[in-house]
Design an enzyme around this catalytic site. Structure first.
Site, PDB file in Angstrom:
ATOM      1  N   GLU A  17       0.818  -1.227   0.000  1.00 18.83           N
ATOM      2  CA  GLU A  17       0.000   0.000   0.000  1.00 18.83           C
ATOM      3  C   GLU A  17       0.851   1.276   0.000  1.00 18.83           C
ATOM      4  O   GLU A  17       0.605   2.196   0.764  1.00 18.83           O
ATOM      5  CB  GLU A  17      -0.991  -0.011   1.177  1.00 18.83           C
ATOM      6  CG  GLU A  17      -2.061  -1.066   0.997  1.00 18.83           C
ATOM      7  CD  GLU A  17      -3.322  -0.833   1.814  1.00 18.83           C
ATOM      8  OE1 GLU A  17      -3.416   0.187   2.502  1.00 18.83           O
ATOM      9  OE2 GLU A  17      -4.210  -1.692   1.747  1.00 18.83           O
TER      10      GLU A  17
HETATM   11  C1  FAD Z   1       3.070  -9.485   0.512  1.00 14.37           C
HETATM   12  C2  FAD Z   1       2.700  -8.520  -0.540  1.00 14.37           C
HETATM   13  C3  FAD Z   1       1.373  -8.348  -0.902  1.00 14.37           C
HETATM   14  C4  FAD Z   1       1.024  -7.507  -1.962  1.00 14.37           C
HETATM   15  N1  FAD Z   1      -0.268  -7.445  -2.383  1.00 14.37           N
HETATM   16  C5  FAD Z   1      -0.543  -6.773  -3.551  1.00 14.37           C
HETATM   17  C6  FAD Z   1      -1.839  -6.857  -4.153  1.00 14.37           C
HETATM   18  O1  FAD Z   1      -2.734  -7.497  -3.631  1.00 14.37           O
HETATM   19  N2  FAD Z   1      -2.046  -6.205  -5.328  1.00 14.37           N
HETATM   20  C7  FAD Z   1      -1.062  -5.484  -5.941  1.00 14.37           C
HETATM   21  O2  FAD Z   1      -1.291  -4.940  -7.002  1.00 14.37           O
HETATM   22  N3  FAD Z   1       0.174  -5.361  -5.378  1.00 14.37           N
HETATM   23  C8  FAD Z   1       0.454  -6.012  -4.221  1.00 14.37           C
HETATM   24  N4  FAD Z   1       1.706  -5.923  -3.655  1.00 14.37           N
HETATM   25  C9  FAD Z   1       2.693  -5.096  -4.300  1.00 14.37           C
HETATM   26  C10 FAD Z   1       3.137  -3.888  -3.486  1.00 14.37           C
HETATM   27  O3  FAD Z   1       2.192  -2.875  -3.574  1.00 14.37           O
HETATM   28  C11 FAD Z   1       4.512  -3.510  -4.058  1.00 14.37           C
HETATM   29  O4  FAD Z   1       5.408  -4.446  -3.523  1.00 14.37           O
HETATM   30  C12 FAD Z   1       4.910  -2.125  -3.742  1.00 14.37           C
HETATM   31  O5  FAD Z   1       4.180  -1.258  -4.537  1.00 14.37           O
HETATM   32  C13 FAD Z   1       6.401  -1.888  -3.982  1.00 14.37           C
HETATM   33  O6  FAD Z   1       6.832  -2.379  -5.220  1.00 14.37           O
HETATM   34  P1  FAD Z   1       8.144  -3.286  -5.279  1.00 14.37           P
HETATM   35  O7  FAD Z   1       8.014  -4.347  -4.260  1.00 14.37           O
HETATM   36  O8  FAD Z   1       8.351  -3.699  -6.675  1.00 14.37           O
HETATM   37  O9  FAD Z   1       9.317  -2.331  -4.804  1.00 14.37           O
HETATM   38  P2  FAD Z   1      10.074  -1.245  -5.680  1.00 14.37           P
HETATM   39  O10 FAD Z   1       9.106  -0.385  -6.393  1.00 14.37           O
HETATM   40  O11 FAD Z   1      11.153  -1.896  -6.445  1.00 14.37           O
HETATM   41  O12 FAD Z   1      10.698  -0.337  -4.534  1.00 14.37           O
HETATM   42  C14 FAD Z   1      11.906  -0.697  -3.848  1.00 14.37           C
HETATM   43  C15 FAD Z   1      12.233   0.403  -2.856  1.00 14.37           C
HETATM   44  O13 FAD Z   1      12.440   1.631  -3.548  1.00 14.37           O
HETATM   45  C16 FAD Z   1      11.681   2.651  -2.936  1.00 14.37           C
HETATM   46  N5  FAD Z   1      11.338   3.647  -3.955  1.00 14.37           N
HETATM   47  C17 FAD Z   1      10.784   3.441  -5.172  1.00 14.37           C
HETATM   48  N6  FAD Z   1      10.631   4.605  -5.790  1.00 14.37           N
HETATM   49  C18 FAD Z   1      11.091   5.573  -4.967  1.00 14.37           C
HETATM   50  C19 FAD Z   1      11.199   6.985  -5.036  1.00 14.37           C
HETATM   51  N7  FAD Z   1      10.806   7.693  -6.075  1.00 14.37           N
HETATM   52  N8  FAD Z   1      11.723   7.629  -3.988  1.00 14.37           N
HETATM   53  C20 FAD Z   1      12.128   6.955  -2.894  1.00 14.37           C
HETATM   54  N9  FAD Z   1      12.053   5.636  -2.772  1.00 14.37           N
HETATM   55  C21 FAD Z   1      11.536   4.948  -3.795  1.00 14.37           C
HETATM   56  C22 FAD Z   1      10.475   1.948  -2.349  1.00 14.37           C
HETATM   57  O14 FAD Z   1       9.947   2.716  -1.269  1.00 14.37           O
HETATM   58  C23 FAD Z   1      11.111   0.664  -1.861  1.00 14.37           C
HETATM   59  O15 FAD Z   1      11.668   0.877  -0.596  1.00 14.37           O
HETATM   60  C24 FAD Z   1       2.042  -6.758  -2.602  1.00 14.37           C
HETATM   61  C25 FAD Z   1       3.369  -6.889  -2.202  1.00 14.37           C
HETATM   62  C26 FAD Z   1       3.706  -7.772  -1.206  1.00 14.37           C
HETATM   63  C27 FAD Z   1       5.151  -7.919  -0.844  1.00 14.37           C
END
Ligand code: FAD
Length: 825
Positions: free
Chosen positions: A502
C-alpha cells in the site's frame, strides 16, 4: 535619532499587522501615518521625506489597487511561477489531486483550530459492530492456531475459510442492501486490529477484500448491473476477489505497467463481441491464488479505432472471472513465513467483453484516477489497524512478561533499562491507537484523507517495527525461539510486508506525505498552480496575495511564540495539557514558515530533494500524531492514569519534530536561510527535550501492572480464555504475581532480618509458614505465582528429527500436518 522605544513600537505594530493578516491598505495606512509623524518626532522638515513618499505612494497604489497589481506584480510572478513549477505527468497530477484533506490541513496552515479537533465525534463502535466483535470475531480468534497455519498448513484451515465467508467478514464495506455488514471505518478497523493480534495471516486475508479492490471500486464506479451481480456474491464469500496492479516492471511506479489490452472483436459465448484482448504479468497479488474474480489494471489501446479516434486510452480497470481462458493463476509466493494467499498471475490473449470494464465503457482510461481516489479509505484502515494490533500486543505481553520474568532475583521490569524500552512501547501504542481512531473519523465523515492516510500508513507501520523490535528485546530468547508458544515471532517476521505494501514506506515518506501534503493541505498553493496553468491572472493574484498575508502572519506568530516559548499561544482547554496545545500551535506556525521557505527557494527542485521533503513530512506527521493523542485523552475523559502515556506521546512528538526541523535548516541549499530560520523560529535553540527517565518509568508502570490504563491501552486485543494459550498464561502469571506480592515482600524482609535463610524455595516456604512470616494461604499464592511464571518463561522445543520427519512425511503425504512444539522452561 531613532530611539529604542520607537524601534520596539515599529516592530510591535508590524508584528501585530502581520499576525492579523492585515490588508495592503491597512499596511499602507499605518506606514503613511508613520511617515507623516516622523518629521515632527525627529525635528526635521517634512520635505526631507519627499524621496520616501515618491517611492511609497506608487508602491502603495500598485499593491492596493488590484487592477494595477495584477499587471505590475501578479502577471510577471505568474510567468516565473510557471517556470518554477515542477513538471507533473498526468498520473502524478491525478495522484496529487485525489482525495481530500482534513485535520492535517489545519496543521499545515500554521494556526490549527483546536476546537474543531475536539468537536469531531469520538471514535466509537455502534451496536452491530460491538456485537460482531464480541461474537464472530472472538469466535474466529478462538478458531485460529497461527502456528499450525504458518508452520504446517500454509493456509487457513477449511473451517476458518468457511467461517469467514459465512459470517460476512469479506463484506464489511458492502452495504446491507447487498448483503454486507456496512461497518463504519472505525468498526472495520477494530475488527482487523483484533484479528491481527491473533494472526497476521487471518488479518491480511480479511482486510484485502475490504480494502482497495473489486468491492470498493464497484461501490464507487460500478454499473448497477455489476453492483447487483457482484456485491452480494462478494459479501457472502461466494466470490473471492483480488486486485492486480503490481508487476515485475511496475512496483512503486505502478503506472509504468506494460500490461495492456487491445480493443477488438472476437467470438465470445458463440457471438461476435466487441471487447478487449489482454496480455499481462502481475505478481505479489494477495488472495490471487484462490481468487475467483480478478480486478485487473491495464493500459488500453484502440489501434483500429473501434470505439474512438484516440489510440491510447489510458489505464483501465476490469473484473475478470479467473476461469476465463488464457489466465494462469494459482501459483504462490511465500511472503516471510506468512500463510496468506499471495502469488503471481498472467494472462495470454485473454478476451473480455466491454461490460467487464469496471463502470463500463464510460470509465475507460479513468483507472488511475479511480485507484488514486479510492486508495485513501483502505490505507486509512488496514495497515494502521494491523500495526496498532501489534502495538497493543507488544504493550500487554511485554509489560506482563517484564513483571513476571526474573533475573538477578528481580522482575526485569524493575530495571531502568527495561522500563525505558517498555515506556516507549506503551507510549507508542497510545499514539498509534489515537491516530488510528482519528483517521477513521475522517473516513466516516465522508472524507478521502489522502495525506492523513499516508501519514498513518507510514508512521504506524514504522512504529510497529519499533515496538515489536523493543518487545523482542524484552522477551530475549523467549521471543526468538519459534513455536506455538511464541506470540511475537510471526508478527516480527511480517513487519517488512506492512512496510512494503500500500505504498512502500520510503517512497511514501519521501514523495507522498509532504509532496502531496504541500499541494493538498496548503491553503493557496493548489489554487496558484491551477490559476497558473490556466493563465487566470485574477485568480492567481487573489491566491498569491492571500498566500503572502498568510506567510507574514505565520512568520510573525511563529517568531513571537518562539520568543515567548508559546506562553501566549491559543489552547482550547485550561487544564494541565493546555501547554501541549500551545506548543503544537507554535510548531505548526514554525512548520508553515519552514515549508514555505523550502517551497519558495527550491520550487520544483524540492520534488528531487526527497530527504528534505521526507523530514518536512515527518514534522507534519508528528504534529498529527500528537494532536490525535490529545484528542484521545479528551475523548476518554482525561483519565489521570493515562497521563504518562499522553505525555510521552506528545513530548516525544514535539522533540522529534523540533529535531527534524533543525535537520531541515542544516540541509537547505541556502545555509544562510537555514541559519536565519533557526534563529528566528527557535531563538533559544532547542526548546523541547526527549521524554525523560522519570516519564518513561511512569509510562512503563502502566503496562507492568493491572489497571484501568492498561485495559484502555490494550482495548480490542484478543486474549484467549484457553488455559493453554500463551497470552492467557501471561495474564494469569501477572495476576498471580500481583496477588503474591505481599507474601513475597514479607519473605524478603524476613530474609533480610535473618529470620529466614535463602535456599531451596519449597523448604523456605515451609519454614516461613512455621515461623509465622506468612500463612498457608499466602504460601499457596507464592507457589501458584511461581508455577504460572514457569509456564510463561517456557519456550518450544522440538525432537531432533522434527524437520527430517516433517520432510519425509511431506514427501509421503503433502497434506499431512505435523504435531509441533512442546514447551520447556
Ligand atoms: C506481501 C505482498 C502483498 C502484496 N499485495 C498486492 C496486491 O494485492 N495487489 C497489488 O497490485 N500489489 C500487491 N503488492 C505489491 C506492493 O504494492 C509492491 O510491492 C509495492 O508497490 C512496492 O513495489 P516493489 O516491491 O516492486 O518495490 P520497488 O518499487 O522496487 O521499490 C523498492 C524500494 O524503492 C523505494 N522507492 C521506489 N521509488 C522511490 C522513489 N521515487 N523515492 C524513494 N524511494 C523509492 C520503495 O519505497 C522501496 O523501498 C504486494 C506486495 C507484497 C510484498
Amino acid at each position: 535619532m531613532v530611539t529604542l522605544l520607537e524601534v520596539i513600537i515599529v516592530i510591535a505594530v508590524a508584528w501585530g499587522l502581520a499576525a492579523r493578516s492585515a490588508s495592503t491598505w491597512a499596511w499602507s495606512g499605518v506606514i503613511g501615518a508613520y511617515l507623516l509623524v516622523w518629521p515632527s518626532l525627529h525635528g526635521i522638515s517634512a520635505w526631507a521625506l519627499t524621496p520616501v513618499w515618491l517611492v511609497f505612494i506608487p508602491v502603495a497604489a500598485v499593491l492596493g489597487l488590484p487592477v494595477l497589481r495584477r499587471r505590475v506584480v501578479s502577471l510577471p510572478v505568474l510567468k516565473l511561477f510557471k517556470k518554477l513549477m515542477p513538471s507533473v505527468s498526468d498520473t502524478e497530477r491525478e495522484a496529487l489531486e485525489a482525495g481530500s484533506t482534513w485535520w492535517e490541513a489545519d496543521l499545515f496552515s500554521g494556526s490549527p483550530d483546536w476546537r474543531k479537533l475536539l468537536d469531531y465525534d469520538k471514535p466509537e463502535l455502534n451496536a452491530d459492530e460491538k456485537a460482531f466483535i464480541d461474537g464472530p470475531v472472538n469466535e474466529l480468534c478462538r478458531m485460529i492456531d497461527d502456528w499450525k497455519i504458518t508452520e504446517d498448513l500454509h493456509d487457513l484451515p477449511e473451517p476458518v475459510w468457511d467461517f469467514l465467508k459465512q459470517q460476512c467478514f469479506f463484506g464489511m464495506i458492502i452495504p446491507k442492501r447487498y448483503g454486507g455488514l456496512e461497518f463504519t471505518a472505525y468498526g472495520h478497523s477494530s475488527v482487523v486490529m483484533k484479528i491481527a493480534s491473533r494472526s497476521i495471516t487471518a488479518a491480511v486475508t480479511t482486510m484485502v477484500p475490504n480494502s482497495l479492490g473489486p468491492a470498493q471500486l464497484l461501490l464507487h464506479y460500478g454499473t448497477e448491473e455489476q453492483k447487483n451481480y457482484y456485491l452480494p456474491r462478494l459479501a457472502s464469500g461466494e466470490e473471492i476477489p483480488c486486485f492486480a496492479l503490481t508487476g515485475p516492471e511496475a512496483g512503486s511506479d505502478a503506472a509504468a505497467m506494460p500490461d495492456h489490452g487491445v480493443v477488438c472483436r472476437q467470438i465470445f459465448n458463440g457471438e461476435k463481441t466487441l471487447g478487449i484482448r489482454l496480455n499481462w504479468e502481475k505478481r505479489y497479488i494477495t488472495l490471487g491464488p484462490v481468487a475467483t474474480v480478478l480486478g485487473l489494471a491495464f493500459k488500453l489501446y484502440d489501434p483500429d479505432h473501434l470505439i474512438s479516434e484516440q489510440e491510447e486510452r489510458g489505464i483501465t480497470l476490469a473484473l475478470i472471472p479467473t476461469d476465463t481462458p488464457g489466465i494462469d493463476i494459482g501459483n504462490r509466493h511465500f511472503p516471510l513465513n506468512q500463510a496468506f494467499m499471495n502469488g503471481p498471475n498472467r494472462g495470454k490473449d485473454v478476451f473480455i467483453p466491454m461490460d467487464w470494464i469496471i463502470g463500463g465503457q464510460a470509465r475507460i482510461g479513468e483507472g488511475w484516477r479511480m485507484l488514486m481516489e479510492s486508495l485513501a479509505d483502505g490505507r486509512s484502515i488496514s495497515l494502521p489497524a494491523l500495526s496498532t494490533g501489534a502495538g497493543k500486543l507488544a504493550s500487554r505481553a511485554s509489560g506482563a512478561y517484564a513483571a513476571v520474568r526474573k533475573q538477578f532475583k528481580t522482575p526485569i521490569g524493575k530495571f531502568e533499562g527495561i522500563s525505558e524500552v517498555l515506556g516507549r512501547i506503551a507510549g507508542n501504542a497510545y499514539a498509534m491507537d489515537a491516530a488510528r481512531g482519528l483517521t477513521t473519523l475522517a473516513v466516516d465523515s465522508g472524507e478521502k484523507p489522502s495525506v492523513a492516510s499516508a501519514i498513518v500508513k507510514y508512521h504506524l507501520t514504522e512504529r510497529m517495527r519499533r515496538v515489536i523490535d523493543d518487545a523482542m528485546d524484552i522477551h530475549g530468547g523467549r521471543g526468538i525461539c519459534m513455536g506455538p508458544r511464541n506470540y511475537l515471532a510471526r508478527v516480527y517476521q511480517a513487519i517488512p510486508i506492512s512496510i512494503t505494501v500500500e505504498g512502500a514506506n520510503i517512497l511514501t515518506r519521501s514523495l507522498i506525505i509532504f509532496g502531496q501534503g504541500a499541494i493538498r493541505c496548503h491553503p493557496y498553493l493548489l489554487k496558484e498552480m491551477e490559476a497558473a496553468q490556466t493563465g487566470n491572472v485574477t485568480a492567481f493574484d487573489r491566491a498569491l496575495f492571500d498566500h503572502i498575508k498568510l506567510l507574514c502572519s505565520n512568520l510573525a506568530r511563529a517568531s513571537f511564540h518562539g520568543l515567548t516559548r508559546a506562553r501566549f499561544a491559543q489552547a482550547p482547554v485550561d487544564r494541565e495539557e493546555a501547554r501541549y496545545y500551545r506548543h503544537l500551535t507554535r510548531l505548526s506556525a514554525a512548520f508553515a514558515v519552514t515549508a514555505e521557505s523550502a517551497l519558495l527557494t527550491l520550487g520544483g527542485e524540492l520534488k528531487r530533494k526527497e530527504s528534505l521533503s521526507g523530514r518536512l513530512g515527518d514534522v507534519l506527521s508528528l504534529m498529527y500524531l500528537a494532536s490525535a493523542a490529545l484528542k484521545r485523552f479528551a475523548d476518554q475523559g482525561r483519565q489521570t492514569a493515562d497521563r504518562p502515556l499522553l505525555e510521552w506521546a506528545v513530548r516525544d512528538a514535539l522533540y522529534q519534530a523540533q529535531q527534524k526541523l533543525f535537520e531541515v535548516y542544516d540541509n537547505l541549499p541556502s545555509r544562510v536561510l537555514g541559519r536565519v530560520l533557526k534563529w528566528v523560529l527557535f531563538p533559544y535553540s532547542a526548546s523541547y527535550r526527549a521524554p525523560d527517565d522519570a516519564l518513561l518509568q511512569r509510562a512503563a508502570n502502566v503496562v507492568l501492572r493491572w489497571g484501568s490504563a492498561r485495559e484502555r491501552l490494550t482495548d480490542g486485543l484478543f486474549i484467549s480464555d484457553d488455559d493453554d494459550d500463551p497470552l492467557n498464561q501471561l495474564e494469569v502469571a501477572l495476576e498471580r504475581a500481583t496477588a503474591a506480592q505481599p507474601a513475597l515482600s514479607n519473605l524478603r524482609n524476613a530474609m533480610r532480618n535473618g529470620q529466614l535463610e535463602a535456599g531451596d524455595p519449597e523448604l523456605c516456604l515451609i519454614e516461613a509458614v512455621s515461623a509465622g512470616v506468612i500463612d498457608e494461604r499466602e504460601a499457596a499464592q507464592v507457589r501458584a505465582a511461581v508455577a504460572a511464571r514457569q509456564r510463561v518463561i517456557g519456550v518450544d522445543e522440538f525432537p531432533g528429527d522434527y524437520w527430517k520427519e516433517k520432510n519425509s512425511s511431506w514427501q509421503r503425504n503433502p497434506t499431512h500436518s505435523q504435531q509441533a512444539g512442546q514447551s520447556t522452561s
